[in-house]
Scaffold this motif. Structure first.
Motif, mmCIF file in Angstrom:
data_model
loop_
_atom_site.group_PDB
_atom_site.id
_atom_site.type_symbol
_atom_site.label_atom_id
_atom_site.label_comp_id
_atom_site.label_asym_id
_atom_site.label_seq_id
_atom_site.Cartn_x
_atom_site.Cartn_y
_atom_site.Cartn_z
ATOM 1 N N VAL A 63 78.168 -16.089 92.682
ATOM 2 C CA VAL A 63 76.780 -15.749 92.979
ATOM 3 C C VAL A 63 76.294 -16.506 94.197
ATOM 4 O O VAL A 63 75.537 -15.987 95.023
ATOM 5 C CB VAL A 63 75.890 -16.056 91.765
ATOM 6 C CG1 VAL A 63 74.424 -15.851 92.098
ATOM 7 C CG2 VAL A 63 76.290 -15.204 90.570
ATOM 8 N N ARG A 64 76.783 -17.726 94.354
ATOM 9 C CA ARG A 64 76.376 -18.542 95.502
ATOM 10 C C ARG A 64 76.810 -17.900 96.815
ATOM 11 O O ARG A 64 76.075 -17.926 97.799
ATOM 12 C CB ARG A 64 76.974 -19.934 95.369
ATOM 13 C CG ARG A 64 76.578 -20.860 96.505
ATOM 14 C CD ARG A 64 77.204 -22.224 96.336
ATOM 15 N NE ARG A 64 76.835 -23.106 97.435
ATOM 16 C CZ ARG A 64 77.290 -24.355 97.579
ATOM 17 N NH1 ARG A 64 78.108 -24.882 96.669
ATOM 18 N NH2 ARG A 64 76.899 -25.073 98.616
ATOM 19 N N GLY A 65 78.002 -17.323 96.820
ATOM 20 C CA GLY A 65 78.477 -16.658 98.038
ATOM 21 C C GLY A 65 77.579 -15.504 98.433
ATOM 22 O O GLY A 65 77.244 -15.324 99.609
ATOM 23 N N ALA A 66 77.168 -14.706 97.429
ATOM 24 C CA ALA A 66 76.269 -13.584 97.719
ATOM 25 C C ALA A 66 74.916 -14.081 98.204
ATOM 26 O O ALA A 66 74.338 -13.540 99.152
ATOM 27 C CB ALA A 66 76.107 -12.718 96.472
ATOM 28 N N ASN A 67 74.400 -15.128 97.562
ATOM 29 C CA ASN A 67 73.102 -15.669 97.977
ATOM 30 C C ASN A 67 73.142 -16.239 99.386
ATOM 31 O O ASN A 67 72.177 -16.135 100.144
ATOM 32 C CB ASN A 67 72.653 -16.754 96.997
ATOM 33 C CG ASN A 67 72.187 -16.167 95.677
ATOM 34 O OD1 ASN A 67 71.714 -15.036 95.625
ATOM 35 N ND2 ASN A 67 72.348 -16.924 94.591
ATOM 36 N N MET A 68 74.266 -16.858 99.760
ATOM 37 C CA MET A 68 74.420 -17.349 101.134
ATOM 38 C C MET A 68 74.393 -16.194 102.132
ATOM 39 O O MET A 68 73.814 -16.302 103.207
ATOM 40 C CB MET A 68 75.714 -18.143 101.272
ATOM 41 C CG MET A 68 75.675 -19.517 100.641
ATOM 42 S SD MET A 68 74.407 -20.581 101.408
ATOM 43 C CE MET A 68 75.041 -20.683 103.080
ATOM 44 N N HIS A 69 75.007 -15.087 101.737
ATOM 45 C CA HIS A 69 74.984 -13.907 102.608
ATOM 46 C C HIS A 69 73.549 -13.408 102.795
ATOM 47 O O HIS A 69 73.132 -13.110 103.926
ATOM 48 C CB HIS A 69 75.848 -12.791 101.999
ATOM 49 C CG HIS A 69 75.757 -11.500 102.740
ATOM 50 N ND1 HIS A 69 76.598 -11.187 103.796
ATOM 51 C CD2 HIS A 69 74.910 -10.432 102.603
ATOM 52 C CE1 HIS A 69 76.276 -9.992 104.274
ATOM 53 N NE2 HIS A 69 75.260 -9.507 103.546
ATOM 54 N N PHE A 70 72.796 -13.330 101.692
ATOM 55 C CA PHE A 70 71.408 -12.875 101.789
ATOM 56 C C PHE A 70 70.576 -13.828 102.625
ATOM 57 O O PHE A 70 69.713 -13.396 103.403
ATOM 58 C CB PHE A 70 70.799 -12.756 100.391
ATOM 59 C CG PHE A 70 71.530 -11.777 99.499
ATOM 60 C CD1 PHE A 70 72.029 -10.584 100.008
ATOM 61 C CD2 PHE A 70 71.732 -12.060 98.153
ATOM 62 C CE1 PHE A 70 72.708 -9.690 99.190
ATOM 63 C CE2 PHE A 70 72.394 -11.168 97.335
ATOM 64 C CZ PHE A 70 72.891 -9.983 97.850
ATOM 65 N N THR A 71 70.820 -15.119 102.483
ATOM 66 C CA THR A 71 70.062 -16.113 103.248
ATOM 67 C C THR A 71 70.333 -15.983 104.740
ATOM 68 O O THR A 71 69.406 -15.987 105.561
ATOM 69 C CB THR A 71 70.405 -17.525 102.770
ATOM 70 O OG1 THR A 71 70.142 -17.638 101.365
ATOM 71 C CG2 THR A 71 69.604 -18.574 103.517
ATOM 72 N N LYS A 72 71.611 -15.883 105.085
ATOM 73 C CA LYS A 72 71.963 -15.751 106.504
ATOM 74 C C LYS A 72 71.425 -14.450 107.090
ATOM 75 O O LYS A 72 70.935 -14.414 108.226
ATOM 76 C CB LYS A 72 73.481 -15.827 106.677
ATOM 77 C CG LYS A 72 74.058 -17.212 106.434
ATOM 78 C CD LYS A 72 75.534 -17.276 106.742
ATOM 79 C CE LYS A 72 76.354 -16.565 105.680
ATOM 80 N NZ LYS A 72 77.816 -16.759 105.882
ATOM 81 N N SER A 73 71.497 -13.370 106.317
ATOM 82 C CA SER A 73 70.985 -12.084 106.789
ATOM 83 C C SER A 73 69.474 -12.151 107.024
ATOM 84 O O SER A 73 68.967 -11.654 108.048
ATOM 85 C CB SER A 73 71.312 -10.996 105.765
ATOM 86 O OG SER A 73 70.753 -9.759 106.147
#
Length: 503
Positions: free
Chosen positions: A124-134
């Protein structure tokens, strides 16, 4: 600027409402199961549960509202009230929470809109990092985009907006561009939520063909018709405009829609072909039709303008006010000295009346008749102010090369305006009138002092009888063959007129 702000707000609100409508109307037209199938393909690929309202509609509405609200706050509050007035500290401090609000809105919206990524990333952290960077990249890109928009708007307001009110051709061009752009944006917004493929095609062909259309119509074709270019230069311009416009739009489309090279190459070729085979011929036919209409209107306007302008000017000169002043001047002169000056004044007035009744009806007269009328008018004005030593009138007319034909009553309005606004019996006044000629040009200059007029003077802000009239006549009778320069200060008024004449 206030009017432009209102227009800007109306356009932004119109786009916002159009996008909201394009998002909401599929929910009314289609049933939810069909919407699940259309918009849930990515979720189905990664075995994620998709809810149309939760994963598409609400995140899309949230992002559009975040863009709209942020734009209004930044563009209409923070920038004009703080940053433009030099209050950088307060302005930047206000930008931080607004930027944070924008970032959080996109972060939350993206986590739902792209929720299928929870099935792509292992944690889940990987997906959240993607959303944050986007969300961060989107916020940064939006900031840069607004800065570009702000300076583009500033350039437009400083150098183009004022031309709308003084240049009818520019106003016409801008109006056409705004109408076409409005239709283009409307179609794009309406199709964006319904079909991305259709939206892409509208974006590509709309932007490329509109660009080709206007560049050909207002640049390449006018240059060719005006004789600046030959046929091979028109072909060269045609090819360059078509290729450059389609290539640039292809690059922009690839950046925004992430198309592959082969698709973009095919679209570039099709777009260029459409521009050449369809847009260019239609554009040329419309251009020629408009040109013929403008020539017809110009001919009629020139004929009507010549007769009506002369008649209006004649009426403005032969009126009780003018005659009363002239006769009062002659009467006062007769009381002061012998009748020789009075008879001279009456003779000059008679010559002027004869000129206005006969020569003024002709399309063109010899320049020496116009000069004679000027000299008679100035002589009558000298009689009126002869007893005032503080009034200086200089006339420098070199008519040695002035064997030209000219439309009547073109020069007198400037002289009359000078006497009307430049003479004061209580202040030092000066009027200087100069004229000279070459074999194909007439140079005419008028300078006069300006004096404050009483607030209750009905002609306080007037420009003089016939001054606006003569500007219109010059544009009709000598299009692109005259140069009129008028400069005004608090105490002085300058007029320079150059007319290219053909014997």
């Amino acid at each position: 600027m206030a009017q432009f702000k209102r227009i800007e707000f109306a356009i932004a609100t119109g786009i916002f409402l159009l996008l909201m409508f394009s998002l909401l109307y599929p929910s009314i037209i289609y049933n939810v199961f069909e919407l699940q199938r259309i918009y849930g393909k990515s979720f189905a690929t990664y075995h994620q549960v998709f809810d149309y309202y939760l994963h598409y509609l609400m995140p899309s509405i949230a992002r559009i509202m975040a863009i709209y609200v942020t734009f209004l706050v930044v563009n209409f509050i923070i920038v004009p009230k703080y940053l433009e007035k030099g209050n950088w500290v307060i302005g930047v401090l206000l930008l931080v929470p607004v930027g944070l609000f924008y970032f959080v809105c996109f972060l939350i919206a993206n986590s739902y809109y792209n929720g299928y990524l929870f099935g792509v990333y292992r944690t889940v952290r990987g997906a959240n990092m993607h959303f944050t960077k986007s969300a961060f990249i989107t916020t940064l890109f939006s900031g840069v985009l607004y800065v570009v928009y702000y300076y583009a708007r500033k350039l437009f307001v400083d150098y183009c907006y004022s031309r709308i009110f003084v240049d009818p051709a520019f106003k016409k061009l801008l109006t056409e561009i705004l109408w076409v752009a409005g239709i283009f944006v409307g179609l794009f917004c309406l199709s964006f939520s319904d079909s991305r493929d259709l939206a892409f095609l509208i974006f590509f062909f709309g932007l490329s063909q509109i660009s080709v259309f206007f560049l050909l119509r207002y640049k390449a074709f006018p240059d060719f018709v005006d004789g600046h270019h030959k046929i091979w230069q028109l072909i060269r311009d045609l090819a360059l405009i078509i290729l450059i416009c389609n290539f640039l739009v292809t690059m922009v489309s690839r950046a925004f829609f992430h198309g592959n090279g082969s698709q973009m190459g095919a679209l570039f070729a099709i777009g260029s072909l459409v521009s050449l085979v369809l847009v260019s011929p239609i554009d040329w036919l419309l251009f020629r039709s408009q040109l013929n209409q403008e020539k017809t209107v110009f001919t009629l306007k020139k004929a009507l303008g010549h007769s009506s302008a002369n008649l209006d000017f004649l009426r403005s000169q032969i009126n009780p006010h003018f005659l009363f002043n002239a006769l009062n001047t002659l009467y006062g002169t007769a009381l002061q000295e012998d009748a020789s000056r009075t008879s001279e004044g009456i003779q000059k007035l008679g010559d002027m009346m004869r000129f206005m009744l006969h020569d003024n009806n002709l399309e063109k007269i010899s320049l020496d008749k116009e000069i004679a009328y000027l000299e008679n008018y100035i002589a009558l004005q000298r009689l009126r102010v002869l007893s005032s030593p503080d009034i200086q009138i200089e006339v420098n007319i070199d008519d040695s090369q002035c064997a030209h034909q000219i439309a009547p009553m073109l020069l007198i309005p400037f002289v009359e305006n000078a006497f009307k606004h430049g003479i004061s019996l209580r202040h030092r006044s000066r009027i200087t009138i100069s004229m000279s000629c070459t074999h194909n040009q007439i140079f005419f200059d008028v300078y006069n002092s300006i004096h404050p007029r009483p607030e209750n003077d009905p002609e306080k802000d007037g420009m003089g009888i016939g001054l606006n009239n003569v500007k219109e006549r010059l544009s009709l009778l000598y299009p692109n063959k005259h140069e009129l320069s008028i400069r005004k200060t608090a105490t002085e008024y300058f007029v320079h007129l150059t007319i290219n004449v053909e014997n």
